[in-house]
Scaffold this active site. Structure first.
Site, PDB file in Angstrom:
ATOM      1  CG  MET A 135       1.275   3.325  -1.356  1.00  0.00           C
ATOM      2  SD  MET A 135       0.411   2.133  -0.294  1.00  0.00           S
ATOM      3  CE  MET A 135       1.800   1.167   0.259  1.00  0.00           C
ATOM      4  NE  ARG A 136       4.191   9.929  -0.885  1.00  0.00           N
ATOM      5  CZ  ARG A 136       5.488  10.156  -1.076  1.00  0.00           C
ATOM      6  NH1 ARG A 136       6.302  10.338  -0.051  1.00  0.00           N
ATOM      7  NH2 ARG A 136       5.976  10.181  -2.293  1.00  0.00           N
ATOM      8  CG  ASN A 157      -5.808   3.087   5.205  1.00  0.00           C
ATOM      9  OD1 ASN A 157      -5.717   3.127   3.976  1.00  0.00           O
ATOM     10  ND2 ASN A 157      -4.884   2.526   5.963  1.00  0.00           N
ATOM     11  CG  HIS A 159      -3.364  -2.261   7.069  1.00  0.00           C
ATOM     12  ND1 HIS A 159      -2.248  -1.560   6.669  1.00  0.00           N
ATOM     13  CD2 HIS A 159      -2.903  -3.363   7.700  1.00  0.00           C
ATOM     14  CE1 HIS A 159      -1.166  -2.210   7.066  1.00  0.00           C
ATOM     15  NE2 HIS A 159      -1.544  -3.314   7.692  1.00  0.00           N
TER      16      HIS A 159
HETATM   17  C1  GRF Z   1      -4.220  -2.697  -1.215  1.00  0.00           C
HETATM   18  O1  GRF Z   1      -3.745  -3.973  -0.857  1.00  0.00           O
HETATM   19  C2  GRF Z   1      -4.448  -1.853   0.002  1.00  0.00           C
HETATM   20  O2  GRF Z   1      -4.857  -2.576   1.120  1.00  0.00           O
HETATM   21  C3  GRF Z   1      -3.075  -1.289   0.250  1.00  0.00           C
HETATM   22  O3  GRF Z   1      -2.557  -1.033  -1.033  1.00  0.00           O
HETATM   23  C4  GRF Z   1      -3.179  -1.884  -1.980  1.00  0.00           C
HETATM   24  C5  GRF Z   1      -3.786  -0.980  -3.004  1.00  0.00           C
HETATM   25  O4  GRF Z   1      -4.274  -1.660  -4.088  1.00  0.00           O
HETATM   26  N1  GRF Z   1      -3.123  -0.160   1.128  1.00  0.00           N
HETATM   27  P1  GRF Z   1      -5.130  -0.889  -5.204  1.00  0.00           P
HETATM   28  O5  GRF Z   1      -4.323   0.333  -5.634  1.00  0.00           O
HETATM   29  O6  GRF Z   1      -6.455  -0.519  -4.613  1.00  0.00           O
HETATM   30  O7  GRF Z   1      -5.242  -1.874  -6.308  1.00  0.00           O
END
Ligand code: GRF
Length: 257
Positions: A135-136, A157, A159
């Site tokens: 999340m960065r 990534n 998304h």
């Molecule tokens: C997922 O929905 C991904 O698309 C988003 O954050 C969530 C991460 O889920 N960027 P996890 O940690 O893989 O369970």
């Protein structure tokens, strides 16, 4: 024989995508392994998943780095190879109209944190970095370090929305609240913007009258697990190419060969 891919993963949370990637290696769908898992969050559950099965992990505490910079910016140790003007010119996360101090704060604090990430990562030899719920935002400093020796980008990534709609941290929430009838997920390469890099593949599903935000998230995540593994497989088989479309002067698109 199928090529063998070595993956480094960066996570912030639960790590279900990480688990799906590990499972696709274990089942033989992809030949390769996850060789490290890094996080900005020491509490990330995904770290425990990795440690339990012997994958090395590390944590770079972004919150502490950002707080220290706020308190003692004059003493901050920026990486020797960080060039502010270069990063400033390249970044497209913030519009150029954003106050310069805000962009500089972002670029400097990220360079310090990312330099720490790179120090950990340098002890491994990896082919691809996957962001699995990391999340960065990454800055040009980090992206250039990873991509410098390769014609094809090396950071992927996933998304939780059908980009370019709904970039940012809450793709399913934004899709659902907007009243969309279709939701989905996107795997893309990371570029200097926010969720703006070349799209590798997408999956979509209908949002039904009976759906809730939770059910949309659940359906979306299940598609993410399949899609991410599929894109990593294509990457490992050298089947992803970047092409310049004539009508898009500044943008490259992905084709699968
Ligand atoms: C997922 O929905 C991904 O698309 C988003 O954050 C969530 C991460 O889920 N960027 P996890 O940690 O893989 O369970």
């Amino acid at each position: 024989m199928k090529p063998f891919i070595r993956i480094g993963a960066l996570i912030s949370g639960t790590g279900t995508n990480l688990q799906a990637i590990i499972d696709s290696f274990n089942s033989g769908k992809i030949q390769g392994k996850v060789i490290f898992v890094g996080s900005d969050n020491a509490q990330a559950k995904g770290l425990t998943r990795a440690e339990t099965i012997g994958i090395p992990t590390f944590v770079v505490d972004y919150n502490r780095i950002i707080q220290e910079y706020k308190n003692y910016s004059e003493q901050a140790q920026l990486p020797n190879d960080f060039v502010l003007e270069d990063a400033f010119a390249k970044q497209s996360i913030y519009p150029k109209s954003t106050p310069r101090e805000k962009i500089e704060f972002f670029l400097k604090t990220r360079a310090i944190a990312e330099c720490n990430l790179l120090k950990h990562m340098n002890s491994y030899s990896y082919d691809l970095i996957v962001l699995a719920g990391f999340m960065r935002k990454l800055s040009p400093y980090f992206i250039d370090h990873i991509n410098s020796a390769s014609a094809i980008p090396r950071i992927m990534n996933i998304h939780p929305a059908l980009l370019p709609a709904f970039p940012g941290t809450d793709g399913y929430g934004d899709t659902y609240r907007y009243g969309c009838k279709i939701a989905g997920c996107t795997v893309h390469f990371v570029d200097y913007g926010e969720d703006s890099g070349p799209i590798i593949a997408q999956r979509a599903f209908p949002i039904l009258e009976t759906d809730t935000l939770d059910s949309v998230k659940t359906k979306g995540l299940q598609l993410e697990w399949e899609l991410y593994a599929e894109c990593i497989r294509l990457f490992s088989e050298n089947r992803i190419q970047l092409v310049q479309k004539t009508h898009e002067k500044d943008r490259k698109s992905v084709i699968i060969i």
